[in-house]
Design a protein around this motif. Structure first.
Motif, PDB file in Angstrom:
ATOM      1  N   ASN A 106      53.492  45.626  88.209  1.00  0.00           N
ATOM      2  CA  ASN A 106      53.441  44.795  89.604  1.00  0.00           C
ATOM      3  C   ASN A 106      52.478  45.742  90.641  1.00  0.00           C
ATOM      4  N   VAL A 107      53.013  46.983  90.703  1.00  0.00           N
ATOM      5  CA  VAL A 107      52.186  47.808  91.702  1.00  0.00           C
ATOM      6  C   VAL A 107      50.663  47.802  91.438  1.00  0.00           C
ATOM      7  N   GLY A 148      66.821  46.381  97.166  1.00  0.00           N
ATOM      8  CA  GLY A 148      66.073  47.252  97.870  1.00  0.00           C
ATOM      9  C   GLY A 148      64.908  47.909  97.083  1.00  0.00           C
ATOM     10  N   GLN A 149      65.260  48.411  95.800  1.00  0.00           N
ATOM     11  CA  GLN A 149      64.076  48.685  94.897  1.00  0.00           C
ATOM     12  C   GLN A 149      62.848  47.731  94.802  1.00  0.00           C
ATOM     13  N   ARG A 150      63.590  46.541  94.803  1.00  0.00           N
ATOM     14  CA  ARG A 150      62.422  45.322  94.542  1.00  0.00           C
ATOM     15  C   ARG A 150      61.435  45.359  95.834  1.00  0.00           C
ATOM     16  N   GLN A 151      62.153  45.528  97.258  1.00  0.00           N
ATOM     17  CA  GLN A 151      61.310  45.463  98.081  1.00  0.00           C
ATOM     18  C   GLN A 151      60.447  46.693  98.296  1.00  0.00           C
ATOM     19  N   ARG A 152      60.973  47.722  97.678  1.00  0.00           N
ATOM     20  CA  ARG A 152      60.083  49.101  97.960  1.00  0.00           C
ATOM     21  C   ARG A 152      58.687  48.873  96.732  1.00  0.00           C
ATOM     22  N   THR A 153      59.260  48.166  95.656  1.00  0.00           N
ATOM     23  CA  THR A 153      58.030  47.883  94.879  1.00  0.00           C
ATOM     24  C   THR A 153      56.958  47.029  95.419  1.00  0.00           C
ATOM     25  N   ALA A 154      57.432  46.019  96.006  1.00  0.00           N
ATOM     26  CA  ALA A 154      56.625  44.977  96.811  1.00  0.00           C
ATOM     27  C   ALA A 154      55.540  45.800  97.847  1.00  0.00           C
TER      28      ALA A 154
END
Lengths: 355, 270
Positions: A106-107, A148-154
């Motif tokens: 994703n990143v 929370g981890q998803r939003q940091r990935t985004a």
């Protein structure tokens, strides 16, 4: 969150000139002039339907403005540039992560689309994942990491394309309260560390205060007030802002001889505000009330109190029906029916011209 | 009654159904097939004998082409319909279920009316160029017939998935600079894949076994279901019909299993 060395990215300045947006003859954004300096974080704050998301989507290029030359990045007109070419980073409330890819895929996606060499891409992905504290989750599937981890990935995915501006649409709204509070501090720090120009949409005033260099409070398609959080809170420009940001008490009455007086049996108020005789509304924040004895400016009858730990929120009536909320030291007990006397500093009293 | 027994009770209707309509007939069919003059080898005539093998190849190719064409039409249409609201949308969607109600024979007749000897296309081309274009009784006619009843059901399956697709996924990809083609490849198609697989599998299996349409149209081509019918009724070779039936079922199942495992590997991006 680790603090890997980050070269400040700055980003572009954003300016809008009489920017408007009309959907089916319905103007959802009134002419808006906005100046955001490079590297600044502007929060768009307001209730749903106030136009904040429309403004963000216009800046992103997801919506087309009504006319030409309404949006500029670093002085260049980008009004007609589609989002694919505008080089903006976006973070969505729903995360909008690609579920068929891992965290690191994703990143890396934006860099892959840009044709960046594999080795450079991998190195940059690792650097960004370290920055948002997800280096151990690189190969996890999106469904296998927390909200929370998803939003940091985004966030890492959006930053990976070195965007001119970063646009965040209620990024924390889908998280629970505890996580939201922690992440808003982290995101605020991270955005400052990156030094990127950011526009952040939220309806949560605490989030707005924590993250914004400046806050634009929006109401019915226009900016009601734009300023630093301290001024928005202590000097709201109008009733709407005062109401939307924090809790505001109101005492309406007639000022005569420079004093607003209210009397009702053993309660009442005598607030010396000066100025000509007039009908007016005086406003003050709950925390502006200072306990006082004897000839206190305001005497009110306690209705209820809620214990918060360091303080307590006391609800009291200055005259029957005129309720006030006061934040008072929690060491004293206030029972319903009791009279509480307090004063408000002149500077803490806000009076709106049109009230 | 403990919960375990209760669970067994719940599954009982399905168990009876499976036994009565799947296990027992299959067992009987297997016995029947094995009792022919060729014995066990009867199962393999579908690949060993040229007539049967050719028919199998034709049926497979027809089914694959039908599935691919159906998926292409349905996926494009589903994406077009998913996020657009227009007058008559509800009516259009309900009309799409209309072909589902037709038996295969009726679909066959419709194709004859369209491309038969006295069909629409034939009359038009005859008056324009002088040649009567007839395709109803060919593989192309069969293909059109299969497409006619496959597209609606596959479209409705994919449409449901397309409507659930989070529009911000596409917006995120756009913000990262992805072209429409890249968005299809990396975002939309992976998200629609499970529905495409379900729809495609249904379409393929139906095309492999469709009888009514084939019976009406396949006068010159031998697809497997027609072969089974001929063996059973005209040649009264019940064991051969049974053997081909089992082989057809097995091949269809295997093709779907292979497609599923391949596709699942693709979608997981490994």
């Amino acid at each position: 969150m680790t603090h890997a060395a980050t070269a400040p990215q700055r980003g572009s300045s954003i300016s809008t000139r009489a920017l408007t947006k009309t959907f089916n003859g319905n103007r959802v954004l009134q002419p808006t002039n906005l100046e955001i300096e490079a590297g600044q974080i502007l929060v768009l704050l307001g209730p749903s339907g106030c136009g904040k998301t429309t403004l963000l989507r216009l800046i992103a290029g997801l919506e087309t403005p009504d006319g030409p030359d309404m949006i500029r990045f670093d002085g260049d007109d980008v009004s007609g540039v589609p989002i694919e070419k505008r080089n903006v980073g976006m973070v969505f409330q729903s995360y909008a992560l690609f579920p068929n890819m891992t965290v690191s895929e994703n990143v890396a996606y934006g860099m892959k689309i840009r044709g960046m060499e594999r080795s450079k891409r991998d190195a940059e992905t690792r650097r960004l994942l370290a920055l948002v504290g997800l280096e151990d989750y690189a190969d996890r599937r999106i469904t296998a990491v927390s909200g929370g981890q998803r939003q940091r990935t985004a966030l890492a995915r959006a930053l990976a394309i070195k965007p001119r501006v970063l646009l965040l649409d209620e990024p924390l709204a889908a998280l629970d309260a505890v996580l939201r509070e922690r992440l808003r501090v982290e995101i605020g720090l991270l955005l400052r560390e990156f030094g990127i120009t950011a526009v952040y949409v939220t309806h949560d005033q605490a989030e707005a205060m924590a993250i914004g260099d400046r806050i634009a409070v929006m109401d019915r398609g226009r900016i009601a007030q734009i300023d630093v959080p301290r001024v928005i809170y202590h000097r709201p420009a109008n009733d709407f802002v005062a109401d939307f940001v924090g809790t505001m008490n109101r005492i309406d009455g007639r000022v005569s001889g420079g004093v607003l007086s209210l009397e009702s049996d053993d309660t009442g108020a005598a607030l010396a505000v000066g100025g000509p005789d007039r009908e007016t509304v005086l406003c003050f924040r709950p925390e502006s009330a200072r306990l006082a004895n004897g000839s206190a400016a305001v005497r009110a009858r306690v209705v209820a109190s809620t214990f918060f730990g360091p303080t307590q929120r006391v609800v009291a009536e200055v005259t029957p029906g005129r309720r006030l909320q006061l934040d008072l030291p929690s060491s004293l007990a206030f029972d319903p029916g009791q009279i509480v006397g307090f004063e408000i500093e002149r500077e803490a009293i806000i009076e709106f011209q049109e009230a | 009654m403990d919960s375990r027994r209760f669970d067994l009770l719940l599954i009982l209707p399905l168990a009876i159904f499976t036994l009565a309509f799947l296990v027992l007939p299959l067992a009987r069919l297997t016995l029947e097939a094995g009792s022919g003059p060729q014995g066990i080898a009867g199962f393999f005539v579908i690949v060993t004998e040229a007539r049967f093998r050719n028919s199998l190849i034709v049926t497979l190719i027809l089914s694959i082409i039908t599935t691919v064409a159906t998926l292409a039409v349905a996926t494009v249409a589903a994406q077009t319909l998913a996020n657009r609201r227009f007058f008559g949308r509800g009516l259009l969607l309900s009309m799409l279920t209309f072909p589902l109600a037709f038996p295969g024979v009726v679909v066959g007749f419709l194709i004859i009316l369209f491309g038969g000897r006295l069909g629409l296309v034939g009359s038009v081309t005859k008056s324009l160029t002088g040649t009567n274009v007839v395709f109803a009784y060919s593989l192309f006619g069969l293909f059109l017939g299969y497409l006619y009843f496959s597209v609606p059901r596959v479209l409705l399956t994919i449409l449901a998935a397309a409507e659930k697709l989070d529009p911000s996924l596409v917006e995120a990809a756009r913000s990262l600079g992805a072209s429409p083609l890249a968005i299809q490849r990396d975002v939309v198609l992976p998200a629609l894949f499970p529905a495409m697989y379900t729809g495609g599998a249904l379409c393929f299996a139906t095309a492999m076994g469709a009888f009514g349409t084939a019976f009406t149209l396949a006068t010159t081509v031998d697809v497997i279901p027609m072969l089974i019918y001929t063996e059973f009724t005209l040649a009264t070779n019940a064991s051969m019909a049974a053997a081909i039936s089992i082989a057809l079922g097995f091949i269809t199942w295997a093709a779907l299993a292979i497609a599923r495992s391949r596709a699942m590997r693709d979608v997981s991006g490994a």
